[in-house]
Design an enzyme around this catalytic site. Sequence first.
Site, short mmCIF file in Angstrom:
data_model
loop_
_atom_site.label_atom_id
_atom_site.label_comp_id
_atom_site.label_asym_id
_atom_site.label_seq_id
_atom_site.Cartn_x
_atom_site.Cartn_y
_atom_site.Cartn_z
CG MET A 39 36.75 52.95 11.56
SD MET A 39 38.17 51.94 11.09
CE MET A 39 38.46 52.55 9.43
CG ASP B 235 38.41 56.87 7.41
OD1 ASP B 235 37.35 56.83 6.77
OD2 ASP B 235 39.54 56.96 6.88
CB SER C 88 42.11 58.46 4.65
OG SER C 88 41.82 57.81 5.87
CG MET D 55 33.13 53.48 8.32
SD MET D 55 34.84 53.15 7.88
CE MET D 55 35.54 54.76 8.22
CG ASP E 2 37.15 55.80 1.73
OD1 ASP E 2 38.37 55.58 1.70
OD2 ASP E 2 36.50 56.00 2.79
CG MET F 136 32.59 52.15 1.65
SD MET F 136 33.88 53.23 2.32
CE MET F 136 35.27 52.11 2.54
C1 DX5 Z 1 38.47 52.37 5.18
C2 DX5 Z 1 38.46 53.87 5.29
C3 DX5 Z 1 39.32 54.55 4.29
C4 DX5 Z 1 40.78 54.22 4.43
C5 DX5 Z 1 41.42 54.34 3.08
O1 DX5 Z 1 37.51 51.84 6.02
O2 DX5 Z 1 37.13 54.36 5.09
O3 DX5 Z 1 39.11 55.94 4.28
O4 DX5 Z 1 41.45 55.03 5.34
O5 DX5 Z 1 42.73 53.90 3.14
P1 DX5 Z 1 43.54 53.46 1.84
O6 DX5 Z 1 43.59 54.64 0.90
O7 DX5 Z 1 44.87 53.09 2.37
O8 DX5 Z 1 42.80 52.30 1.21
ZN ZN Z 2 36.84 56.56 4.79
#
Ligand code: DX5
Ligand code: ZN
Length: 217
Positions: free
Chosen positions: A39, A37, A10, A70, A177, A139
């Site tokens: 957001m 990602d 990621s 997201m 994830d 998730m």
């Molecule tokens: C969280 C993201 C993930 C995040 C994972 O909202 O969707 O993809 O970057 O990060 P780690 O592996 O550090 O939990």
């Molecule tokens: Zn993600």
Amino acid sequence: MSHKIKIAPSLLAADFGMLAQEIANVEAAGADLLHVDVMDGNYVPNISFGPVVIEAIAKHATIPLDIHLMIENPDRYLNEFAKFKPKYLVVHAEATNHLHRTLQAIHDLGIQAGVALNPGTPLSAIEEVLPYVDLLLLMSVNPGFGGQSFIPETYNKIERAKQMIIYQGTKTKIQVDGGINKETAKQCIEHGADILVAGSSVFGADDYTNAIGILKE
Ligand code: DX5
Ligand code: ZN
């Protein structure tokens, strides 16, 4: 382990001051996909980046992108993100009022469709549309931030998702994830995951090749 696991680092955890180098480094280290990602500060509490940054990412990437949206009402932006020709365009089941229509729209753009489910969202949210889901993203943390701890109930959810996929006879891949590290990766693979997203455990490591290798073991 019977199947070959894929690792999607990621980029949220990458050093944004040297993004092109970070991309080259994880690619050389054995990454299979680049997880991106997006957001919006509305669907999730955090704001990350959007199309302008992804354009730069797409320019430097030589492995496929996996774009995790997201964002509230993702239909508004599918066109915009499809331009980068990702392997998967992933929307949250909770973020669209008409999931079936959204999946159709992604397919109409010639992209494989993914659906993400939050830890609190039951698998039944995708039961009726599973034939249209190329990637099911479970998730294992609440979305919005990297570096959170894996929610252990996810293991059982992976197993039940796998059963649903087998029962319906679809080719849906299962991606997990959030909070993926050496220990949680092993269990996710044992429970039936196909692709693991890893942010901090890859980009936080000194040696990316070693970090990705450990997750694949
Ligand atoms: C969280 C993201 C993930 C995040 C994972 O909202 O969707 O993809 O970057 O990060 P780690 O592996 O550090 O939990
Ligand atoms: Zn993600």
